[in-house]
Design an enzyme around this catalytic site. Structure first.
Site, PDB file in Angstrom:
ATOM      1  N   ASN A 149       8.035  22.270 -19.163  1.00 37.23           N
ATOM      2  CA  ASN A 149       9.169  23.148 -19.444  1.00 37.23           C
ATOM      3  C   ASN A 149       8.944  24.038 -20.663  1.00 37.23           C
ATOM      4  O   ASN A 149       9.516  25.109 -20.764  1.00 37.23           O
ATOM      5  CB  ASN A 149      10.452  22.319 -19.635  1.00 37.23           C
ATOM      6  CG  ASN A 149      10.236  21.075 -20.461  1.00 37.23           C
ATOM      7  OD1 ASN A 149       9.334  20.279 -20.179  1.00 37.23           O
ATOM      8  ND2 ASN A 149      11.033  20.886 -21.475  1.00 37.23           N
ATOM      9  N   HIS A 199      19.947  23.871 -11.316  1.00 36.78           N
ATOM     10  CA  HIS A 199      20.260  24.972 -12.242  1.00 36.78           C
ATOM     11  C   HIS A 199      19.029  25.682 -12.788  1.00 36.78           C
ATOM     12  O   HIS A 199      19.157  26.745 -13.385  1.00 36.78           O
ATOM     13  CB  HIS A 199      21.194  24.500 -13.363  1.00 36.78           C
ATOM     14  CG  HIS A 199      20.576  23.657 -14.431  1.00 36.78           C
ATOM     15  ND1 HIS A 199      20.232  24.169 -15.646  1.00 36.78           N
ATOM     16  CD2 HIS A 199      20.281  22.338 -14.478  1.00 36.78           C
ATOM     17  CE1 HIS A 199      19.755  23.186 -16.420  1.00 36.78           C
ATOM     18  NE2 HIS A 199      19.768  22.072 -15.722  1.00 36.78           N
ATOM     19  N   CYS A 325      15.491  20.457 -32.310  1.00 37.09           N
ATOM     20  CA  CYS A 325      16.290  20.462 -33.524  1.00 37.09           C
ATOM     21  C   CYS A 325      17.142  19.208 -33.545  1.00 37.09           C
ATOM     22  O   CYS A 325      17.978  19.014 -32.681  1.00 37.09           O
ATOM     23  CB  CYS A 325      17.179  21.697 -33.548  1.00 37.09           C
ATOM     24  SG  CYS A 325      18.158  21.793 -35.033  1.00 37.09           S
TER      25      CYS A 325
HETATM   26  N1  PLP Z   1      12.811  17.737 -16.321  1.00 36.59           N
HETATM   27  C1  PLP Z   1      12.406  18.898 -16.849  1.00 36.59           C
HETATM   28  C2  PLP Z   1      10.954  19.252 -16.829  1.00 36.59           C
HETATM   29  C3  PLP Z   1      13.337  19.774 -17.403  1.00 36.59           C
HETATM   30  O1  PLP Z   1      12.930  20.932 -17.934  1.00 36.59           O
HETATM   31  C4  PLP Z   1      14.710  19.405 -17.401  1.00 36.59           C
HETATM   32  C5  PLP Z   1      15.727  20.270 -18.035  1.00 36.59           C
HETATM   33  O2  PLP Z   1      15.526  20.820 -19.085  1.00 36.59           O
HETATM   34  C6  PLP Z   1      15.070  18.176 -16.831  1.00 36.59           C
HETATM   35  C7  PLP Z   1      14.094  17.372 -16.300  1.00 36.59           C
HETATM   36  C8  PLP Z   1      16.502  17.725 -16.792  1.00 36.59           C
HETATM   37  O3  PLP Z   1      17.202  18.384 -15.782  1.00 36.59           O
HETATM   38  P1  PLP Z   1      18.812  18.466 -15.831  1.00 36.59           P
HETATM   39  O4  PLP Z   1      19.157  19.489 -16.845  1.00 36.59           O
HETATM   40  O5  PLP Z   1      19.193  18.876 -14.440  1.00 36.59           O
HETATM   41  O6  PLP Z   1      19.294  17.105 -16.158  1.00 36.59           O
END
Ligand code: PLP
Length: 386
Positions: A149, A199, A325
């Site tokens: 991410n 989302h 943070c």
């Molecule tokens: N896994 C990854 C790689 C993510 O980037 C995120 C969200 O930032 C999540 C899991 C969590 O997803 P959710 O926001 O639907 O709980």
């Protein structure tokens, strides 16, 4: 508000019109999907149509899709020792996983191990292989994300799958950031369990799915017990409208593949070349690895991410840092730390993430704001040095 340029798609993507329309329609359904009357059956149909669309997006059997409240819950559901009558005793996760994976689900902290990544942010396959060999008769559950991410670095999931399966283990893949951006077929990847979140792809917040390679894989201990919804895997009355939105966006992403990803890559590459033109000293993290087509994590030495984000925000640009943070103190991101990046450089990391509707005008807004910020940094440094 002045014209805004949104570059934080990895945090959340704007709602796609297809998702909005499907949700508006589903809001009009009065029934509980578990009821057997016509109203209930209509709500049920909406869920099952959506399930089919989500399954098609990742090449899965619709019956193997379990809707959850999002990626976090799907990860928590996946990370259980109890996927068969013989428990998976060790959980191996890459050091760059999302916090919801690092937390380890229902494994005891003492049974969780982190697998290192290389300086490019790619999981160290030799270290994983060695660790799997060392487990002897302890069956492992391994969790490696398809794409990170923060850095956008894509993991060699098929190679990981081979190692894990040779060791008799089970592979969970968090594909939350990857789906719609890179090819994401559960069988081609060799994943046993796959996490999705609506989302991040233009669906509503608060809905996701855990997808299983086969319905033969059945968790012995669901997270939520109760009414037996989702074939007993996730109790609680389904969020029909959110699921409808998820299904609609899955179908739209499926139809737009791979042209949307190609468009994102062209926009991202242009943005990177503009950053380099303005700041030749820029460091782009993970740039030697295969990366998502929509993500750039970068910095310039001496930059403070929080100051930069505020300045860019004032100039109409929304983006994130790659840092966490907590209690008001900016910590270097665990992803960059795992890649061996020095804390001072890591604290300045900025993540630019874009999407299918990012325009040339958005890129120009970013470039102008970045130029202004770099010039003011330069001026400040020159005046300090004088
Ligand atoms: N896994 C990854 C790689 C993510 O980037 C995120 C969200 O930032 C999540 C899991 C969590 O997803 P959710 O926001 O639907 O709980």
């Amino acid at each position: 508000m002045t014209e805004r340029a949104y570059f934080d798609w990895n945090a959340t993507a704007p709602l796609r019109p297809e998702a909005r329309a499907a949700m508006m329609e589903a809001f009009g359904l009065p029934g509980n999907p578990s009821s057997i009357h016509a109203e209930g059956r209509a709500a049920r149909r909406t869920i099952e149509v959506a399930r089919g669309k989500v399954a098609a997006l990742v090449g899965a059997d619709p019956a193997a899709v379990t809707f959850t409240s999002g990626g976090t819950e799907a990860n928590a559901l996946a990370l259980s020792p109890h996927w068969s009558t013989t428990p998976y005793r060790r959980l191996l996760v890459s050091a760059v996983e999302h916090p919801s994976v690092l937390a380890g689900g229902r494994f005891a902290p003492a049974d969780i191990e982190q697998v290192p990544v290389t300086a490019d942010g790619v999981v160290d396959l030799a270290a994983l292989a060695a660790r799997l060999r060392g487990l002897a008769d302890q069956l492992p559950l391994v969790s490696v994300m398809l794409a990170n991410n923060e850095s956008g670095v894509i993991q060699p999931v098929s190679a990981v799958a081979q190692l894990v399966h040779e060791a008799g283990g089970l592979l969970h893949v968090d594909a939350v950031q990857a789906v719609g951006r890179v090819s994401c077929d559960i069988k081609a990847l060799g994943a046993d369990l796959l996490t999705l979140s609506a989302h991040k792809i233009g669906g509503p917040k608060g809905v996701g799915a855990l997808v299983r390679r086969t319905t033969d894989l059945h968790p012995q201990e669901p997270l939520m017990r109760g009414g037996g919804q989702e074939r007993g895997l996730r109790a609680g009355t389904e969020n029909v409208a959110a699921i409808a939105g998820f299904g609609a966006v899955a179908a739209a992403i499926h139809a737009g593949w791979p042209e949307e990803a190609t468009r994102m890559r062209a926009a991202r590459d242009r943005l990177e070349s503009e950053i380099r033109a303005v700041s030749p000293q820029a460091v782009i993290f993970g740039e030697n690895a295969e990366r998502l087509p929509n993500t750039t994590l970068f910095t310039i030495p001496g930059l403070k991410a929080e100051t930069a984000i505020i300045a860019l925000d004032l100039d109409g640009v929304a983006l994130s840092s790659g840092a966490a943070c907590s209690s008001g103190k900016v910590q270097p991101s665990h992803v960059l730390t795992a890649m061996g990046v020095a804390p001072d450089l890591a604290r300045g990391a900025l993540r630019v993430s874009l999407g299918a509707t990012t325009t040339e005008s958005d890129i120009q807004t970013f470039v102008q704001a970045w130029k202004k910020l770099s010039e003011s940094l330069l001026k400040r440094r020159t005046s300090i040095a004088a």
